[in-house]
Motif scaffolding. Structure first.
Motif, PDB file in Angstrom:
ATOM      1  N   GLY A  15       0.807  -1.210   0.000  1.00  0.00           N
ATOM      2  CA  GLY A  15       0.000   0.000   0.000  1.00  0.00           C
ATOM      3  C   GLY A  15       0.846   1.268   0.000  1.00  0.00           C
ATOM      4  O   GLY A  15       0.321   2.356   0.160  1.00  0.00           O
ATOM      5  N   ILE A  16       2.153   1.121  -0.193  1.00  0.00           N
ATOM      6  CA  ILE A  16       3.062   2.271  -0.192  1.00  0.00           C
ATOM      7  C   ILE A  16       3.369   2.637  -1.639  1.00  0.00           C
ATOM      8  O   ILE A  16       3.765   1.785  -2.436  1.00  0.00           O
ATOM      9  CB  ILE A  16       4.371   1.927   0.553  1.00  0.00           C
ATOM     10  N   LYS A  17       3.180   3.914  -1.953  1.00  0.00           N
ATOM     11  CA  LYS A  17       3.492   4.397  -3.297  1.00  0.00           C
ATOM     12  C   LYS A  17       4.947   4.843  -3.333  1.00  0.00           C
ATOM     13  O   LYS A  17       5.380   5.620  -2.481  1.00  0.00           O
ATOM     14  CB  LYS A  17       2.594   5.566  -3.672  1.00  0.00           C
ATOM     15  N   ILE A  18       5.692   4.344  -4.295  1.00  0.00           N
ATOM     16  CA  ILE A  18       7.068   4.800  -4.485  1.00  0.00           C
ATOM     17  C   ILE A  18       7.203   5.361  -5.887  1.00  0.00           C
ATOM     18  O   ILE A  18       6.513   4.940  -6.814  1.00  0.00           O
ATOM     19  CB  ILE A  18       8.099   3.670  -4.250  1.00  0.00           C
ATOM     20  N   ASP A  19       8.094   6.328  -6.014  1.00  0.00           N
ATOM     21  CA  ASP A  19       8.325   6.972  -7.290  1.00  0.00           C
ATOM     22  C   ASP A  19       9.336   6.161  -8.080  1.00  0.00           C
ATOM     23  O   ASP A  19      10.164   5.447  -7.518  1.00  0.00           O
ATOM     24  CB  ASP A  19       8.847   8.392  -7.053  1.00  0.00           C
ATOM     25  N   VAL A  20       9.289   6.266  -9.389  1.00  0.00           N
ATOM     26  CA  VAL A  20      10.237   5.540 -10.238  1.00  0.00           C
ATOM     27  C   VAL A  20      11.660   6.041  -9.999  1.00  0.00           C
ATOM     28  O   VAL A  20      12.623   5.298 -10.174  1.00  0.00           O
ATOM     29  CB  VAL A  20       9.836   5.686 -11.723  1.00  0.00           C
ATOM     30  N   ASP A  21      11.819   7.277  -9.547  1.00  0.00           N
ATOM     31  CA  ASP A  21      13.139   7.842  -9.278  1.00  0.00           C
ATOM     32  C   ASP A  21      13.587   7.581  -7.847  1.00  0.00           C
ATOM     33  O   ASP A  21      14.603   8.133  -7.409  1.00  0.00           O
ATOM     34  CB  ASP A  21      13.121   9.356  -9.541  1.00  0.00           C
ATOM     35  N   ASP A  22      12.865   6.778  -7.109  1.00  0.00           N
ATOM     36  CA  ASP A  22      13.205   6.477  -5.718  1.00  0.00           C
ATOM     37  C   ASP A  22      14.541   5.736  -5.645  1.00  0.00           C
ATOM     38  O   ASP A  22      14.835   4.892  -6.492  1.00  0.00           O
ATOM     39  CB  ASP A  22      12.090   5.616  -5.109  1.00  0.00           C
ATOM     40  N   PRO A  23      15.376   6.054  -4.642  1.00  0.00           N
ATOM     41  CA  PRO A  23      16.670   5.377  -4.516  1.00  0.00           C
ATOM     42  C   PRO A  23      16.558   3.872  -4.260  1.00  0.00           C
ATOM     43  O   PRO A  23      17.520   3.141  -4.433  1.00  0.00           O
ATOM     44  CB  PRO A  23      17.332   6.066  -3.322  1.00  0.00           C
ATOM     45  N   ILE A  24      15.389   3.406  -3.895  1.00  0.00           N
ATOM     46  CA  ILE A  24      15.227   1.972  -3.658  1.00  0.00           C
ATOM     47  C   ILE A  24      15.478   1.178  -4.923  1.00  0.00           C
ATOM     48  O   ILE A  24      15.933   0.036  -4.871  1.00  0.00           O
ATOM     49  CB  ILE A  24      13.825   1.668  -3.076  1.00  0.00           C
TER      50      ILE A  24
END
Length: 134
Positions: A15-24
């Motif tokens: 349920g967590i939104k992450i961005d495509v540019d996220d360091p993950i």
């Protein structure tokens, strides 16, 4: 690696939104690179071991000879810690001894506790039957 698919998978699971540019995603790429390198080394070692085993089986007469194949690239093997052919290293013997001592102590503790806590039920006394016909 499809970042959008990973992004939607993370959202579906957590349920967590992450961005495509996220360091993950850098960690995901690093994980893939390490995994690919490790799998490559393991496959090379497995191929070398398989060919060595097949050569031993052929030498013993168990397999027919193979056609000419390119020689396998030997995988780097780490130097053994000890040159002895003992089954266990001294450290492993110490760990086995410690495990044996702990298991014996636990068994004695369980048996001692059972002996202390277990109470025998007394046998019922035999009551004499009174003769009432006198």
């Amino acid at each position: 690696m499809d970042q959008h698919k990973l992004r939607s998978h993370v959202f579906d699971r957590t349920g967590i939104k992450i961005d495509v540019d996220d360091p993950i995603f850098a960690l995901v790429a690093l994980n893939e690179a390490v995994l690919a390198d490790t799998v490559g080394r393991q496959l090379a070692q497995l191929d070398a071991a398989t060919l060595a085993l097949a050569a031993q089986a052929r030498a013993a007469g168990g397999l027919p000879p193979l056609p000419d194949l390119p020689a396998p690239v030997p995988a780097p093997t780490p130097a053994p810690a000890s040159t002895s052919t003992a089954w266990f290293t001294p450290r492993e013997w110490r760990l086995l001894g410690a495990a044996a001592i702990v298991s014996i102590a636990c068994a004695l503790l369980v048996l001692g506790g059972a002996a202390i806590l277990y109470k025998h039920s007394p046998a019922s006394p035999i009551t004499p039957i009174k003769n009432t016909s006198s």
